[in-house]
Scaffold this active site. Structure first.
Site, PDB file in Angstrom:
ATOM      1  N   ASP A  42      -7.813  -3.319   0.243  1.00  0.00           N
ATOM      2  CA  ASP A  42      -8.645  -2.393  -0.504  1.00  0.00           C
ATOM      3  C   ASP A  42      -9.875  -2.133   0.350  1.00  0.00           C
ATOM      4  OD1 ASP A  42      -8.502  -0.927  -3.028  1.00  0.00           O
ATOM      5  OD2 ASP A  42     -10.480  -1.799  -3.391  1.00  0.00           O
ATOM      6  N   LYS A  47      -9.789   2.627  17.361  1.00  0.00           N
ATOM      7  CA  LYS A  47     -10.115   2.295  15.961  1.00  0.00           C
ATOM      8  C   LYS A  47      -9.525   0.925  15.603  1.00  0.00           C
ATOM      9  CE  LYS A  47      -9.790   3.691  11.129  1.00  0.00           C
ATOM     10  NZ  LYS A  47      -9.156   4.464  10.076  1.00  0.00           N
ATOM     11  N   HIS A  87     -13.186  -1.871  10.404  1.00  0.00           N
ATOM     12  CA  HIS A  87     -13.259  -2.809   9.276  1.00  0.00           C
ATOM     13  C   HIS A  87     -11.885  -3.443   9.020  1.00  0.00           C
ATOM     14  CE1 HIS A  87     -12.134   1.206   8.277  1.00  0.00           C
ATOM     15  NE2 HIS A  87     -11.787   0.925   7.040  1.00  0.00           N
ATOM     16  N   THR A 123       0.849  -1.195   0.000  1.00  0.00           N
ATOM     17  CA  THR A 123       0.000   0.000   0.000  1.00  0.00           C
ATOM     18  C   THR A 123       0.875   1.232   0.000  1.00  0.00           C
ATOM     19  OG1 THR A 123      -1.673   1.258   1.202  1.00  0.00           O
ATOM     20  CG2 THR A 123      -0.215  -0.081   2.539  1.00  0.00           C
TER      21      THR A 123
END
Ligand code: ITT
Length: 212
Positions: free
Chosen positions: A82, A187, A192, A20
């Site tokens: 992603d 977090k 996610h 990334t």
């Protein structure tokens, strides 16, 4: 007697490339995988790496494509992420287009302003959304994917300076602050990305034979 190759497997941490160019993702993923006995290299450790065109229809397709292309260049097992924001009132947009919601080469601020504009007439009860993350691991003879979702709501103004991307607009379920206002370790426990990469930890241990 222990053979040299088995011995090496036991003492040397595996090297994994994290494909990334997003520094926010690098910070979060290295923290989430922090207790795993691996050495993470990022694209910055390589002088020349290809730009991967993200033309998949889904986050999973793009994550696998990013990991596969960097694995083919480096020969080192490669992880990719992603992710996207899906807003229910916008029929799950921006989704796979989250990075270029307001156009090509735009800033996080541009995307956030566009999202606030599109939701201008939407009441707070109808501002439900979710972040979705697809994590991919590609190696010698395997391609693996794990996914994670985090539900919440979109605020009516930008709040907080932490995190990245849409974090100043996203309040996760069970909290009053946005991801950009919450400490990063909060977090990293329920995002996610945390959910996708916690599953990925099990896959990494299995595929790379990392001792627990
Ligand atoms: P790489 O492809 O190099 O990994 P990227 O920033 O282009 O980095 P994506 O293609 O996955 O990453 O785009 C996802 C976009 O969704 C990202 O630019 C952010 O705007 C947003 N996003 C993803 N995860 C996020 C998070 O945890 N918090 C806030 N916004 C996020």
């Amino acid at each position: 007697m222990i053979t040299p190759s088995i011995h090496r497997e036991m003492i040397l941490p595996r090297i994994v490339v994290l494909a990334t160019s997003n520094p926010g993702k690098v910070r979060e993923i290295t923290a989430i995988l922090g207790d795993l006995s691996i050495r993470i290299k990022t694209l910055r450790d390589f002088s020349d790496f290809p730009h991967v065109v993200e033309d998949g229809k889904t986050l999973e397709e793009n994550a696998v494509k990013k990991a596969r292309e960097i694995y083919l260049q480096t020969g080192i097992p490669t992880l990719a992420d992603d992710s996207g924001l899906e807003v229910f009132a916008l029929a799950m947009r921006p989704g796979v287009f989250s990075a270029r919601y307001a156009g090509e080469k735009v800033s996080y601020e541009d995307n956030n302003r566009k999202l606030l504009g599109e939701l201008k007439s939407v009441s707070i009860e109808k501002r439900g959304a979710q972040f979705r993350c697809a994590a991919a691991l590609v190696g010698d003879d395997f391609e693996e994917v794990s996914a994670g979702i985090c539900r919440g709501t979109i605020t009516t103004e930008l709040r907080g300076t932490g995190g990245f991307g849409y974090d100043p607009l996203f309040v996760p379920e069970g909290f009053d602050q946005t991801f950009a206002e919450l400490p990063i370790d909060v977090k990293n426990r329920m995002s996610h990305r945390a959910r996708a990469f916690l599953r990925m930890k099990t896959i990494l241990r299995d595929r790379l034979r990392i001792p627990s």
